[in-house]
Design a protein around this motif. Structure first.
Motif, short mmCIF file in Angstrom:
data_model
loop_
_atom_site.label_atom_id
_atom_site.label_comp_id
_atom_site.label_asym_id
_atom_site.label_seq_id
_atom_site.Cartn_x
_atom_site.Cartn_y
_atom_site.Cartn_z
N ASN A 215 -3.61 7.87 5.66
CA ASN A 215 -3.15 8.28 4.34
C ASN A 215 -1.83 9.06 4.46
O ASN A 215 -1.70 9.94 5.31
CB ASN A 215 -4.22 9.15 3.68
N PRO A 216 -0.85 8.75 3.65
CA PRO A 216 0.44 9.47 3.74
C PRO A 216 0.38 10.91 3.26
O PRO A 216 1.30 11.69 3.54
CB PRO A 216 1.36 8.62 2.87
N ASP A 218 -0.44 14.64 3.37
CA ASP A 218 -0.61 15.48 4.56
C ASP A 218 -2.00 16.11 4.64
O ASP A 218 -2.64 16.09 5.69
CB ASP A 218 0.47 16.57 4.58
#
Length: 273
Positions: A215-216, A218
């Motif tokens: 998942n991008p 953070d």
């Protein structure tokens, strides 16, 4: 009866002598003897030297003034109670010094040999290596951590095996065991490096971790791992297992597989002639 030196025994005639009945000083029927017989018997217990001084005869020397050879061990020396030899000087001082020295030695022995705590602390994760296979739903994370073992004793501690177990949501994802034997010096600490391979896959119902690490966002791919560290120690014929439970944050999305890029060839500028 007179002895050498014309000794006068009239001074020994006392009324009490005439009423005594002692073996050898009475008649056939035990009647009291006369004063002269008592004076003669008393004169046998002492003698007068040439100077005129009176001395008591030695009861064990038979009047010779010498101890017979072979009877030295049978004789007992009588010392008056007022003799100074029975009152040694500084007795209380010597006894006090002996008691104080004994207590001091015992106190120091207990202080230095009394077992103290051996502490195990986590020095946090030093490095990680993350590999994500989103197609298979598997994540491999190689973790290197550092553990501090502190010895507060006044004697060295032998450190045996050390095990590290990693859990994620109460599921064991990795185990490791280090069996290298080492020694922790007196009142010092030693750092031990431990490493473990962790696996997150569908066999442990953790296949969704691959989606989280890809998942991008953070905060999504931050994993909270539980580290359980067990260290075996021994000292003074005593063995002990030290345990530590700690939690670490691991970002499984920060490591990007390297991309092979062909080298860039730069043309050198040509100078105008």
């Amino acid at each position: 009866m007179t002895r050498k030196g014309s000794v006068d025994f009239r001074g020994l005639r006392k009324p009490s002598y005439g009423t005594m009945s002692v073996n050898g000083l009475s008649g056939e029927h035990g009647e009291p003897v006369g004063g002269e017989a008592m004076a003669a018997a008393a004169s046998d217990s002492w003698f007068e030297d040439l100077i005129g001084s009176r001395h008591v005869r030695c009861p064990t020397c038979n009047g010779s003034g010498k101890i017979p050879k072979g009877q030295e061990d049978k004789l007992v020396a009588l010392i008056p109670y007022s003799d100074n030899r029975l009152k040694p000087r500084r007795t209380k001082l010597y006894v006090s010094i002996a008691v104080f020295t004994t207590l001091l030695a015992c106190g120091l022995l207990i202080f230095f040999l009394m077992p103290r705590e051996v502490q195990v602390s986590n020095n946090h994760i030093k490095s990680i290596d993350v590999h994500v296979n989103k197609t298979q739903g598997t994540v491999w994370i190689y973790i290197e951590s550092e553990v501090n073992v502190t010895n507060w004793n006044f004697f060295p501690v032998t450190m045996g095996s050390m095990s590290l177990q990693v859990l994620y949501h109460e599921t064991v994802v990795g185990k490791s065991l280090t069996t290298a034997t080492d020694q922790v010096p007196i009142r010092a600490h030693k750092q031990v490096k431990v490493s473990v391979n962790t696996t997150f896959d569908d066999s442990k119902d953790l296949g969704y971790v691959a989606e989280l690490c890809s998942n991008p966002i953070d905060w999504v791919h931050h994993l909270i791992l539980q580290l359980q560290i067990t260290c075996s120690t021994s000292y003074l014929s005593h063995s002990e297992n030290l345990t530590l439970t700690d939690y670490e944050y691991v970002d499984c999305g920060t490591v990007i597989p390297p991309v092979t890029i062909p080298p860039i060839t730069l043309e050198h500028p040509q100078l105008a002639s």
